[in-house]
Design an enzyme around this catalytic site. Structure first.
Site, PDB file in Angstrom:
ATOM      1  N   GLY A   1     -30.347  60.803 -55.161  1.00 12.79           N
ATOM      2  CA  GLY A   1     -29.470  59.998 -56.012  1.00 12.79           C
ATOM      3  C   GLY A   1     -28.421  60.868 -56.690  1.00 12.79           C
ATOM      4  O   GLY A   1     -27.276  60.458 -56.855  1.00 12.79           O
ATOM      5  N   THR A   2     -28.815  62.066 -57.085  1.00 13.74           N
ATOM      6  CA  THR A   2     -27.885  62.969 -57.773  1.00 13.74           C
ATOM      7  C   THR A   2     -26.676  63.268 -56.883  1.00 13.74           C
ATOM      8  O   THR A   2     -25.528  63.243 -57.345  1.00 13.74           O
ATOM      9  CB  THR A   2     -28.623  64.278 -58.146  1.00 13.74           C
TER      10      THR A   2
ATOM     11  N   ASN B   1     -33.225  54.276 -67.078  1.00 10.88           N
ATOM     12  CA  ASN B   1     -34.467  54.891 -66.605  1.00 10.88           C
ATOM     13  C   ASN B   1     -35.492  55.090 -67.711  1.00 10.88           C
ATOM     14  O   ASN B   1     -36.688  55.131 -67.455  1.00 10.88           O
ATOM     15  CB  ASN B   1     -34.166  56.238 -65.946  1.00 10.88           C
TER      16      ASN B   1
ATOM     17  N   SER C   1     -31.854  55.836 -54.595  1.00  9.09           N
ATOM     18  CA  SER C   1     -32.720  56.975 -54.301  1.00  9.09           C
ATOM     19  C   SER C   1     -34.077  56.464 -53.825  1.00  9.09           C
ATOM     20  O   SER C   1     -34.690  55.611 -54.479  1.00  9.09           O
ATOM     21  CB  SER C   1     -32.895  57.823 -55.562  1.00  9.09           C
ATOM     22  N   ALA C   2     -34.546  56.989 -52.682  1.00  6.68           N
ATOM     23  CA  ALA C   2     -35.749  56.429 -52.050  1.00  6.68           C
ATOM     24  C   ALA C   2     -37.027  56.674 -52.847  1.00  6.68           C
ATOM     25  O   ALA C   2     -37.922  55.826 -52.863  1.00  6.68           O
ATOM     26  CB  ALA C   2     -35.914  57.036 -50.649  1.00  6.68           C
TER      27      ALA C   2
ATOM     28  N   CYS D   1     -36.304  64.987 -65.908  1.00  8.47           N
ATOM     29  CA  CYS D   1     -35.526  66.228 -65.943  1.00  8.47           C
ATOM     30  C   CYS D   1     -35.221  66.665 -67.359  1.00  8.47           C
ATOM     31  O   CYS D   1     -35.188  67.850 -67.659  1.00  8.47           O
ATOM     32  CB  CYS D   1     -34.238  66.073 -65.145  1.00  8.47           C
TER      33      CYS D   1
HETATM   34  N1  PLP Z   1     -30.037  58.099 -61.758  1.00  8.82           N
HETATM   35  C1  PLP Z   1     -31.085  57.620 -62.429  1.00  8.82           C
HETATM   36  C2  PLP Z   1     -30.900  56.420 -63.309  1.00  8.82           C
HETATM   37  C3  PLP Z   1     -32.343  58.221 -62.305  1.00  8.82           C
HETATM   38  O1  PLP Z   1     -33.373  57.731 -62.983  1.00  8.82           O
HETATM   39  C4  PLP Z   1     -32.461  59.347 -61.456  1.00  8.82           C
HETATM   40  C5  PLP Z   1     -33.763  60.048 -61.326  1.00  8.82           C
HETATM   41  O2  PLP Z   1     -34.547  60.073 -62.263  1.00  8.82           O
HETATM   42  C6  PLP Z   1     -31.342  59.802 -60.762  1.00  8.82           C
HETATM   43  C7  PLP Z   1     -30.141  59.152 -60.938  1.00  8.82           C
HETATM   44  C8  PLP Z   1     -31.413  60.990 -59.840  1.00  8.82           C
HETATM   45  O3  PLP Z   1     -32.026  60.643 -58.632  1.00  8.82           O
HETATM   46  P1  PLP Z   1     -32.618  61.794 -57.681  1.00  8.82           P
HETATM   47  O4  PLP Z   1     -33.902  62.231 -58.311  1.00  8.82           O
HETATM   48  O5  PLP Z   1     -32.847  61.122 -56.364  1.00  8.82           O
HETATM   49  O6  PLP Z   1     -31.618  62.867 -57.615  1.00  8.82           O
END
Ligand code: PLP
Length: 400
Positions: free
Chosen positions: A72-73, A151, A199-200, A326
């Site tokens: 997702g990032t 989140n 994001s999977a 994180c």
């Molecule tokens: N965006 C949101 C709202 C999230 O909760 C997260 C992960 O916690 C991300 C982006 C990042 O996703 P990824 O862990 O696949 O990089």
């Protein structure tokens, strides 16, 4: 020890059906999807099937709108940088104060490069007022980026007016739907954002695979340059096992969303909150009056360190979190809770419980028992004379 895993907003367990689908892709399906021989083409077909399943999950008009990324990032970074590259004379970016670091950090970088970044706050319930966002969108606005659901609190944002205003002003509209996908029915064709991130691993798929939806004609600019993979939108040999797993996870999520799963999950989450408020004095649910994801509960236990509580609970086999996975490792009070008006001490007394479609009533009861015991223990340690918060006679605090 039986582990109760209530940290599904950090990551979910890979569904058995997903693992089953991935195994051939880690074994005999060894071809590179760009190769023209039979094994390569079989891998390409598997990728195409997964792309269609992901597109269906979010109501995208066509699988061609989906680009697979490593997470997702990466999808967020691609969307935000693409928008910045296409900005021209427009120098303003509008976002919310409660976005994930995967949006806030790239935007901070763009700010340091001369963009004006407006971070619109939320109210005490975690709600973003679309009116306040609209007031910031004008002809100088290059990009609006707002998450579908938060989140940490699960609060769902009202995006339709923001999408419409962005379109009217000529700004690009990006939605981080990482937490919403698989928990809410998403209709991309209806909302019509320019970019949307997935994001999977948040929906019982594997880690290390994400996707970016891009509207037809959206100015997507590859973050990684190299080979012509992903229709020249993302170079690098495709993560075939990850993509196949994502596709299967998307199918399963779509089936779950079509049934009574979400309502049952919300009832289980409500039961968790009700029971915690009942048995733990001076506890508060954050965002209780807002529309929320069915799986997320965020509570404050006054006078208790969330980090100490998390550690005690982890020893007892209950996995929860103090916020985004994180930022919890950075030991900072949640920026989301502080944006909701909580003091840093209040934010630091909070825990997030994120359930999944596999969670059970027995797990909820076990969690309540463990949290009640741990909170009582920490309060007794902090106030050995018995003047702890719970002794003030306040039973369940009103849900804020
Ligand atoms: N965006 C949101 C709202 C999230 O909760 C997260 C992960 O916690 C991300 C982006 C990042 O996703 P990824 O862990 O696949 O990089």
């Amino acid at each position: 020890m039986q582990v109760v895993y209530f940290d599904n907003n950090a990551s979910t367990r890979v569904a058995p059906q997903v693992l089953e689908a991935m195994l051939p892709a880690l074994g005999e399906l060894c071809g590179n999807p760009s190769s023209l021989h039979a094994l390569g083409q079989e891998a390409a077909q598997a990728v195409a099937g997964a792309r269609a399943a992901v597109a269906r999950l979010i109501g995208a008009a066509s699988p061609a709108r989906i680009t697979f990324t490593s997470c997702g990032t990466e999808a967020n970074a691609t969307a935000l940088r693409s928008a910045a590259a296409a900005a021209g004379q427009r120098r303003r970016i509008v976002t919310s104060a409660v976005e994930h670091a995967a949006v806030l950090e790239p935007l901070a970088e763009l700010e340091s490069q001369g963009f004006e970044v407006v971070r619109v706050g939320v109210d005490r319930e975690g709600r973003l007022d679309p009116g306040q966002v609209l007031a910031e969108i004008d002809e100088g606005c290059a990009l609006v980026s707002v998450m579908w659901a938060n989140n940490e609190t699960g609060v769902i944002h009202e995006l339709a007016p923001i999408a419409a205003a962005s379109r009217r002003s000529g700004a690009l509209f990006h939605v981080d739907a990482v937490q919403a996908a698989g928990k809410l029915v998403l209709d991309c064709a209806r909302l019509d954002p320019d970019f949307l991130t997935l994001s999977a691993h948040k929906l019982h798929g594997p880690k290390g695979i994400g996707a970016l939806y891009a509207r037809r004609g959206a100015p997507l600019r590859p973050l990684l340059r190299g080979g012509p993979q992903e229709d020249e939108r993302r170079a690098g040999t495709e993560n075939v096992p990850g993509i196949v797993g994502f596709g299967r996870a998307a199918q399963l999520a779509a089936q779950w969303l079509a049934g009574d799963g979400p309502a049952r999950l919300a009832a289980l989450r409500d039961q968790l909150e009700r029971r915690l408020l009942e048995v733990i004095p001076a506890s508060v649910v954050h965002g209780a009056r807002s529309p929320r994801l069915p799986n997320t509960a965020n509570l404050r236990f006054e006078g208790v360190s969330g980090e100490a509580l998390l550690a005690l609970l982890s020893d007892e086999g209950l996995c929860v979190s103090t916020g985004a996975a994180c930022s919890s490792s950075r030991h900072r009070a949640s920026h989301v809770l502080q944006a909701m008006g909580l003091s840093s001490a209040e934010a630091s007394s909070s825990l997030r419980f994120s359930l999944s479609r596999d969670s059970t009533p027995a797990e909820v009861e076990r969690a309540v028992e463990l949290v009640a015991r741990a909170v009582a223990r920490l309060r007794a340690l902090a106030h050995p004379g018995g003047t702890e918060v719970g002794a003030r006679g306040r039973s369940a605090a009103p849900a804020e």
